[in-house]
Each structure stands twice: as C-alpha cells, then as structure tokens.
Design an enzyme around this catalytic site. Structure first.
Site, PDB file in Angstrom:
ATOM      1  N   GLU A  28       0.879  -1.163   0.000  1.00  0.00           N
ATOM      2  CA  GLU A  28       0.000   0.000   0.000  1.00  0.00           C
ATOM      3  C   GLU A  28       0.917   1.214   0.000  1.00  0.00           C
ATOM      4  O   GLU A  28       1.595   1.476   0.989  1.00  0.00           O
ATOM      5  CB  GLU A  28      -0.838  -0.055   1.279  1.00  0.00           C
ATOM      6  CG  GLU A  28      -2.045   0.803   1.303  1.00  0.00           C
ATOM      7  CD  GLU A  28      -2.873   0.494   2.552  1.00  0.00           C
ATOM      8  OE1 GLU A  28      -2.421   0.860   3.672  1.00  0.00           O
ATOM      9  OE2 GLU A  28      -3.948  -0.112   2.417  1.00  0.00           O
ATOM     10  N   GLN A  47      -1.785  17.384  -5.194  1.00  0.00           N
ATOM     11  CA  GLN A  47      -1.144  17.218  -6.493  1.00  0.00           C
ATOM     12  C   GLN A  47      -0.138  16.084  -6.428  1.00  0.00           C
ATOM     13  O   GLN A  47       0.585  15.951  -5.447  1.00  0.00           O
ATOM     14  CB  GLN A  47      -0.442  18.530  -6.870  1.00  0.00           C
ATOM     15  CG  GLN A  47       0.199  18.549  -8.228  1.00  0.00           C
ATOM     16  CD  GLN A  47       0.712  19.945  -8.572  1.00  0.00           C
ATOM     17  OE1 GLN A  47       0.026  20.935  -8.387  1.00  0.00           O
ATOM     18  NE2 GLN A  47       1.926  20.011  -9.055  1.00  0.00           N
ATOM     19  N   ASN A  49       3.090  14.471  -8.653  1.00  0.00           N
ATOM     20  CA  ASN A  49       4.042  14.772  -9.720  1.00  0.00           C
ATOM     21  C   ASN A  49       4.866  13.529 -10.014  1.00  0.00           C
ATOM     22  O   ASN A  49       5.097  12.702  -9.126  1.00  0.00           O
ATOM     23  CB  ASN A  49       4.977  15.913  -9.306  1.00  0.00           C
ATOM     24  CG  ASN A  49       4.214  17.179  -8.988  1.00  0.00           C
ATOM     25  OD1 ASN A  49       3.292  17.555  -9.684  1.00  0.00           O
ATOM     26  ND2 ASN A  49       4.593  17.827  -7.905  1.00  0.00           N
ATOM     27  N   ARG A  59      18.410  17.392  -9.151  1.00  0.00           N
ATOM     28  CA  ARG A  59      17.282  18.330  -9.160  1.00  0.00           C
ATOM     29  C   ARG A  59      17.174  18.936  -7.767  1.00  0.00           C
ATOM     30  O   ARG A  59      17.053  18.236  -6.782  1.00  0.00           O
ATOM     31  CB  ARG A  59      15.981  17.619  -9.537  1.00  0.00           C
ATOM     32  CG  ARG A  59      15.986  17.055 -10.953  1.00  0.00           C
ATOM     33  CD  ARG A  59      14.638  16.388 -11.260  1.00  0.00           C
ATOM     34  NE  ARG A  59      14.636  15.757 -12.559  1.00  0.00           N
ATOM     35  CZ  ARG A  59      14.147  16.320 -13.664  1.00  0.00           C
ATOM     36  NH1 ARG A  59      13.642  17.534 -13.619  1.00  0.00           N
ATOM     37  NH2 ARG A  59      14.172  15.661 -14.807  1.00  0.00           N
ATOM     38  N   HIS A  62      14.768  22.796  -4.083  1.00  0.00           N
ATOM     39  CA  HIS A  62      13.562  23.569  -4.383  1.00  0.00           C
ATOM     40  C   HIS A  62      12.638  23.666  -3.181  1.00  0.00           C
ATOM     41  O   HIS A  62      12.585  22.767  -2.354  1.00  0.00           O
ATOM     42  CB  HIS A  62      12.786  22.910  -5.526  1.00  0.00           C
ATOM     43  CG  HIS A  62      13.588  22.722  -6.765  1.00  0.00           C
ATOM     44  ND1 HIS A  62      13.395  21.658  -7.604  1.00  0.00           N
ATOM     45  CD2 HIS A  62      14.590  23.456  -7.320  1.00  0.00           C
ATOM     46  CE1 HIS A  62      14.232  21.747  -8.628  1.00  0.00           C
ATOM     47  NE2 HIS A  62      14.975  22.824  -8.463  1.00  0.00           N
ATOM     48  N   LYS A  72       5.937  17.540   1.090  1.00  0.00           N
ATOM     49  CA  LYS A  72       6.043  16.523   0.031  1.00  0.00           C
ATOM     50  C   LYS A  72       6.219  15.147   0.654  1.00  0.00           C
ATOM     51  O   LYS A  72       6.889  14.993   1.666  1.00  0.00           O
ATOM     52  CB  LYS A  72       7.254  16.801  -0.862  1.00  0.00           C
ATOM     53  CG  LYS A  72       7.187  18.099  -1.614  1.00  0.00           C
ATOM     54  CD  LYS A  72       8.475  18.354  -2.381  1.00  0.00           C
ATOM     55  CE  LYS A  72       8.419  19.697  -3.096  1.00  0.00           C
ATOM     56  NZ  LYS A  72       9.706  20.001  -3.756  1.00  0.00           N
ATOM     57  N   HIS A 119      14.196  20.849  -0.958  1.00  0.00           N
ATOM     58  CA  HIS A 119      14.279  19.443  -1.331  1.00  0.00           C
ATOM     59  C   HIS A 119      15.057  19.278  -2.627  1.00  0.00           C
ATOM     60  O   HIS A 119      14.932  20.091  -3.548  1.00  0.00           O
ATOM     61  CB  HIS A 119      12.864  18.872  -1.501  1.00  0.00           C
ATOM     62  CG  HIS A 119      12.849  17.504  -2.089  1.00  0.00           C
ATOM     63  ND1 HIS A 119      12.426  17.250  -3.377  1.00  0.00           N
ATOM     64  CD2 HIS A 119      13.232  16.313  -1.573  1.00  0.00           C
ATOM     65  CE1 HIS A 119      12.531  15.955  -3.616  1.00  0.00           C
ATOM     66  NE2 HIS A 119      13.022  15.363  -2.543  1.00  0.00           N
ATOM     67  N   TYR A 132       6.089  12.234  -6.427  1.00  0.00           N
ATOM     68  CA  TYR A 132       5.885  12.982  -5.202  1.00  0.00           C
ATOM     69  C   TYR A 132       4.509  13.588  -5.125  1.00  0.00           C
ATOM     70  O   TYR A 132       3.949  14.061  -6.095  1.00  0.00           O
ATOM     71  CB  TYR A 132       6.962  14.023  -4.942  1.00  0.00           C
ATOM     72  CG  TYR A 132       7.402  14.905  -6.079  1.00  0.00           C
ATOM     73  CD1 TYR A 132       7.105  16.262  -6.089  1.00  0.00           C
ATOM     74  CD2 TYR A 132       8.168  14.397  -7.120  1.00  0.00           C
ATOM     75  CE1 TYR A 132       7.549  17.079  -7.111  1.00  0.00           C
ATOM     76  CE2 TYR A 132       8.614  15.207  -8.146  1.00  0.00           C
ATOM     77  CZ  TYR A 132       8.292  16.548  -8.132  1.00  0.00           C
ATOM     78  OH  TYR A 132       8.733  17.356  -9.147  1.00  0.00           O
ATOM     79  N   LYS A 168      18.249  26.586 -14.408  1.00  0.00           N
ATOM     80  CA  LYS A 168      17.641  27.162 -13.206  1.00  0.00           C
ATOM     81  C   LYS A 168      18.419  26.731 -11.963  1.00  0.00           C
ATOM     82  O   LYS A 168      18.772  27.564 -11.126  1.00  0.00           O
ATOM     83  CB  LYS A 168      16.175  26.716 -13.105  1.00  0.00           C
ATOM     84  CG  LYS A 168      15.474  27.139 -11.841  1.00  0.00           C
ATOM     85  CD  LYS A 168      14.057  26.570 -11.822  1.00  0.00           C
ATOM     86  CE  LYS A 168      13.400  26.782 -10.486  1.00  0.00           C
ATOM     87  NZ  LYS A 168      12.053  26.222 -10.426  1.00  0.00           N
ATOM     88  N   ASP A 169      18.700  25.427 -11.845  1.00  0.00           N
ATOM     89  CA  ASP A 169      19.405  24.939 -10.657  1.00  0.00           C
ATOM     90  C   ASP A 169      20.869  25.364 -10.635  1.00  0.00           C
ATOM     91  O   ASP A 169      21.432  25.604  -9.573  1.00  0.00           O
ATOM     92  CB  ASP A 169      19.295  23.416 -10.556  1.00  0.00           C
ATOM     93  CG  ASP A 169      17.887  22.971 -10.166  1.00  0.00           C
ATOM     94  OD1 ASP A 169      17.106  23.806  -9.680  1.00  0.00           O
ATOM     95  OD2 ASP A 169      17.580  21.782 -10.366  1.00  0.00           O
TER      96      ASP A 169
END
Length: 182
Positions: A28, A47, A49, A59, A62, A72, A119, A132, A168-169
């Site tokens: 589960e 949400q 993702n 990544r 953020h 998250k 994260h 996530y 961006k990162d």
C-alpha cells in the site's frame, strides 16, 4: 506502514509493509489514515508529480514560500536516488542542516518532507522515475531554490563527477541570500 526518525525530527522515512512471494510483491503506497498516524499530523495532498531522469541528474534544492508552501511525500518507482531535505526554518534549531536518504524502487522507502524544507535529489541509477505528492499546488510566484553545492549547507552528495543540472538549478542563490521561512 511505519515512520522512522531522521536526524531532523520533522523529516520522516516512511516504510510500507511489503508483501512479497514468488509472484512479485504488493504494498500500500499510501493510506491517509496510516500516513497521518505515522507522522502525527494531518496532510492533505492536492497534487501528484512524476519525473523521469537519467543517471547523474541533480534536481534541487527547491521549495515554495507561504502562502503556497508545500510539504512533500516522495518515493522512487524505478531506479535509485539520494534524496535530501534541508531545514530552512529560520527559527528552527536545525536551520541550515540537512538529511539525506537513499530511496529506491527496491527499498520502497518514502520520505516525508514538511513545509519549511528545501528538497533535492541526485539520481544514482541509469533511469529514475520519481513520484511525489504535494500539499499545495505549484505557484511560480512562490517558487524558490538554493544552490545544491552551497558551502554553508555542505551536503555530501558523494559525487565523482559534476552532476547534470538545469540552468535554473545551476544559477540558484546561496542560503544566505534567499527568502526562507520565519
């Protein structure tokens, strides 16, 4: 499902009960009732993702500021990552500290990252599918980030080569120069 403490009290490793036999396995992956009992608070996810990355992709780090802060619950469906949460709550005794956890399709662990944490993750296998759940929607006006290699945080990513980063990162600011949670 059980929660395992990490070095930062609010960040939890979630371990599902896995039932395996010669046919394969079943677990589960989420039960609101069991999850909330494990972390000791309510969490309303709005949400889901799903990202896919190749080996050596990093990544992060953020986060979103209030009023769009996100908690998250993250896990890996395919492959393996080194997943990191950084405490960015200015009033916290663990401000600027980080926790790193190996998450994989094999170990089926999940990481609970509450609001007030940045994260990020580094992919360790050839392909990774990363899932996530978030407690708030993506809000570009609240989207922020911190450099993955900020010496003040000093995350040990255990890298042999430079990671693959988005522009961006690659251009994020240092912790000392960003808005954080009060």
């Amino acid at each position: 499902m059980k929660a395992v403490d990490t070095a930062i009290a609010d960040v939890k490793i979630i371990e599902p009960a896995v039932f395996a036999d010669d046919r394969g396995f079943f677990f589960e992956s989420f039960s609101k009732m069991k999850f909330e009992a494990a972390i000791g608070r309510s969490a309303d996810f709005v949400q889901d993702n799903h990202s896919r990355s190749g080996k050596g992709v990093l990544r992060g780090l953020h986060y979103q500021l209030p009023p769009h802060a996100q908690a998250k619950l993250v896990r890996v469906a395919v492959g393996e990552v080194y997943d990191v949460a950084v405490d960015i709550r200015k009033s916290s005794p663990t401000f600027g500290q980080w926790v790193g956890v190996l998450l994989s399709a094999e170990n089926k662990r999940q990481l609970w990252i509450p609001e007030g944490f940045a994260h990020g993750f580094l992919t360790l296998s050839d392909h990774v599918e990363f899932l996530y759940k978030t407690t708030n929607y993506y809000a570009p006006e609240s989207d922020r980030g911190i450099r993955w290699d900020d010496p003040q945080i000093d995350i040990d990513w255990n890298l042999n080569d430079q990671p693959t980063l988005s522009s961006k990162d690659r251009n994020q600011s240092m912790l000392a120069d960003v808005e954080v949670f009060e």
